[in-house]
Design a protein around this motif. Sequence first.
Motif, PDB file in Angstrom:
ATOM      1  N   CYS A  92      22.353  91.014  64.324  1.00  8.62           N
ATOM      2  CA  CYS A  92      21.365  91.137  65.620  1.00  8.62           C
ATOM      3  C   CYS A  92      19.880  90.859  64.912  1.00  8.62           C
ATOM      4  N   GLN A  93      19.714  91.609  63.853  1.00  3.91           N
ATOM      5  CA  GLN A  93      18.409  91.771  63.368  1.00  3.91           C
ATOM      6  C   GLN A  93      17.783  90.186  62.808  1.00  3.91           C
ATOM      7  N   ILE A  94      18.863  89.484  62.148  1.00  2.00           N
ATOM      8  CA  ILE A  94      18.625  88.397  61.941  1.00  2.00           C
ATOM      9  C   ILE A  94      18.473  87.190  62.977  1.00  2.00           C
ATOM     10  N   LEU A  95      19.049  87.322  63.993  1.00  2.97           N
ATOM     11  CA  LEU A  95      18.990  86.710  65.221  1.00  2.97           C
ATOM     12  C   LEU A  95      17.525  86.852  65.845  1.00  2.97           C
ATOM     13  N   GLU A  96      17.141  87.989  65.939  1.00  2.00           N
ATOM     14  CA  GLU A  96      15.659  88.424  66.251  1.00  2.00           C
ATOM     15  C   GLU A  96      14.649  87.714  65.420  1.00  2.00           C
ATOM     16  N   GLU A  97      14.906  87.227  64.132  1.00  2.00           N
ATOM     17  CA  GLU A  97      13.872  86.838  63.235  1.00  2.00           C
ATOM     18  C   GLU A  97      14.152  85.292  63.096  1.00  2.00           C
ATOM     19  N   ILE A  98      15.094  84.704  63.699  1.00  2.00           N
ATOM     20  CA  ILE A  98      15.654  83.449  63.321  1.00  2.00           C
ATOM     21  C   ILE A  98      14.776  82.194  63.649  1.00  2.00           C
ATOM     22  N   GLU A  99      13.637  82.551  64.892  1.00  2.00           N
ATOM     23  CA  GLU A  99      12.605  81.507  65.203  1.00  2.00           C
ATOM     24  C   GLU A  99      11.376  81.987  64.658  1.00  2.00           C
ATOM     25  N   ASN A 100      11.403  83.116  63.894  1.00  2.00           N
ATOM     26  CA  ASN A 100      10.015  83.670  63.311  1.00  2.00           C
ATOM     27  C   ASN A 100       9.504  82.558  62.135  1.00  2.00           C
ATOM     28  N   PRO A 101       8.448  81.864  62.126  1.00  2.00           N
ATOM     29  CA  PRO A 101       7.899  80.935  61.155  1.00  2.00           C
ATOM     30  C   PRO A 101       7.399  81.636  59.991  1.00  2.00           C
ATOM     31  N   ARG A 105      12.421  83.143  53.943  1.00  2.00           N
ATOM     32  CA  ARG A 105      13.629  83.571  53.037  1.00  2.00           C
ATOM     33  C   ARG A 105      14.019  85.222  53.264  1.00  2.00           C
ATOM     34  N   ILE A 106      15.442  85.214  53.576  1.00  2.00           N
ATOM     35  CA  ILE A 106      15.807  86.628  53.844  1.00  2.00           C
ATOM     36  C   ILE A 106      16.916  86.888  52.572  1.00  2.00           C
ATOM     37  N   ARG A 107      16.931  88.236  52.398  1.00  2.00           N
ATOM     38  CA  ARG A 107      17.882  88.690  51.519  1.00  2.00           C
ATOM     39  C   ARG A 107      18.593  89.846  52.170  1.00  2.00           C
ATOM     40  N   CYS A 204      20.024  84.988  51.015  1.00  2.00           N
ATOM     41  CA  CYS A 204      20.865  85.186  50.118  1.00  2.00           C
ATOM     42  C   CYS A 204      21.536  86.455  50.349  1.00  2.00           C
ATOM     43  N   THR A 205      22.751  86.614  50.048  1.00  2.00           N
ATOM     44  CA  THR A 205      23.471  87.858  50.309  1.00  2.00           C
ATOM     45  C   THR A 205      23.779  88.430  49.000  1.00  2.00           C
ATOM     46  N   THR A 206      23.872  89.755  48.736  1.00  2.00           N
ATOM     47  CA  THR A 206      24.160  90.363  47.320  1.00  2.00           C
ATOM     48  C   THR A 206      24.819  91.699  47.751  1.00  2.00           C
ATOM     49  N   ASN A 207      25.931  91.968  46.893  1.00  2.00           N
ATOM     50  CA  ASN A 207      26.613  93.159  47.063  1.00  2.00           C
ATOM     51  C   ASN A 207      25.551  94.624  46.830  1.00  2.00           C
ATOM     52  N   SER A 208      24.533  94.269  45.775  1.00  2.00           N
ATOM     53  CA  SER A 208      24.008  95.539  45.430  1.00  2.00           C
ATOM     54  C   SER A 208      22.939  95.642  46.364  1.00  2.00           C
ATOM     55  N   GLN A 209      22.764  97.118  46.552  1.00  2.00           N
ATOM     56  CA  GLN A 209      21.641  97.690  47.384  1.00  2.00           C
ATOM     57  C   GLN A 209      20.350  97.547  46.770  1.00  2.00           C
ATOM     58  N   GLY A 210      20.211  97.560  45.559  1.00  3.86           N
ATOM     59  CA  GLY A 210      19.008  97.365  44.717  1.00  3.86           C
ATOM     60  C   GLY A 210      18.618  96.069  44.214  1.00  3.86           C
ATOM     61  N   THR A 217      11.161  88.744  48.854  1.00  2.00           N
ATOM     62  CA  THR A 217      11.751  87.841  49.866  1.00  2.00           C
ATOM     63  C   THR A 217      10.610  88.096  51.190  1.00  2.00           C
ATOM     64  N   ASP A 218      10.927  87.206  52.350  1.00  2.00           N
ATOM     65  CA  ASP A 218      10.070  87.627  53.465  1.00  2.00           C
ATOM     66  C   ASP A 218      10.676  88.764  54.136  1.00  2.00           C
ATOM     67  N   LEU A 219      12.094  88.964  54.159  1.00  2.00           N
ATOM     68  CA  LEU A 219      12.690  89.983  54.723  1.00  2.00           C
ATOM     69  C   LEU A 219      14.101  90.361  54.029  1.00  2.00           C
ATOM     70  N   HIS A 220      13.985  91.675  53.801  1.00  4.81           N
ATOM     71  CA  HIS A 220      15.229  92.232  53.225  1.00  4.81           C
ATOM     72  C   HIS A 220      15.862  93.235  53.845  1.00  4.81           C
ATOM     73  N   ILE A 221      17.168  92.861  54.254  1.00  6.92           N
ATOM     74  CA  ILE A 221      17.729  93.747  55.377  1.00  6.92           C
ATOM     75  C   ILE A 221      18.846  94.465  54.490  1.00  6.92           C
ATOM     76  N   ARG A 222      18.848  95.847  54.789  1.00  7.42           N
ATOM     77  CA  ARG A 222      19.936  96.658  53.743  1.00  7.42           C
ATOM     78  C   ARG A 222      20.944  97.045  54.737  1.00  7.42           C
TER      79      ARG A 222
END
Length: 280
Positions: A92-101, A105-107, A204-210, A217-222
């Motif tokens: 849901c968080q990504i969908l909220e930002e999908i139109e944000n110019p 770059r999202i991690r 970019c998806t990563t298994n690491s929290q760090g 990035t412009d947005l980091h989703i943990r």
Amino acid sequence: MNLMNKERHKNWFRDVSKINEKIGMGVKMFKMLPINSVFELSSEITTLMKHSLNDIEAYVPPIIIQKMCKQTMPITQLDEKLYNLAVNFATCQILEEIENPDVLRIRISGRDSPRVASAVKDLPQIQQRFDIVIQMDAFLYPNIKGVVQKIATQIGFSSDIQMLNEFLKTKSFLIFHHDPHGRINLYEVGNKWWSSNNIQKIVCTTNSQGVHVSITTDLHIRLEDHLLSWELFCFNVGEIVHSSSSFQHRAIDVVQKCSGHLLAVVLMAKALKKAFDVVI
């Protein structure tokens, strides 16, 4: 605090107390709380959420805020449904930002980050909104050049990077990279692809929290942060949440229905504290 603000805050706490009383009465009368009747109060709760953040933060215990700041949110007795909850909230968080110019770059970091990418990629509205949607394993390639060449091949340009650059400038694209150890610097990918005329995202998806300090990035989703609602719920509902796996599963459903609204989470937790069972 001036008199106007003081009165506004008093009214806010009064309204919160009224909702608490309504939910509490339902528990006392029925012992099994009918969730559908409680969610009739959702519009009132939503209105209260628009109040000053300072008042809402009063409901989040300092120990939880400290855990968030330290980026260590250990959740006890993790259930697979909790991971699903975090995936849903992150989607849901990504969908909220999908139109944000401003967000190019999202991690996404955490155990199930690839699941978030797959969930977003397969949504009909995403397929309709973007001309190009690609998901790939970036860790299979030794460097950024290898990643870009793979993208070119998937689109059909073989290794002609110049043609790829010109082509992507004219398209709305959503490109997912999976990089388990978080070593890819997204700011080195696609520097010549951007155009303000289109919606363009690299995720970019990563298994690491760090994440390496040099990687921004412009947005980091943990995904771990999206378990805050559950941590807050457990803090307020007490030991009853661990009384049975059945109760816990239903409690997770309640938290999901709160859609990340911390005030709603606290109200529901306090109401369920004296309930014997939950019916949804």
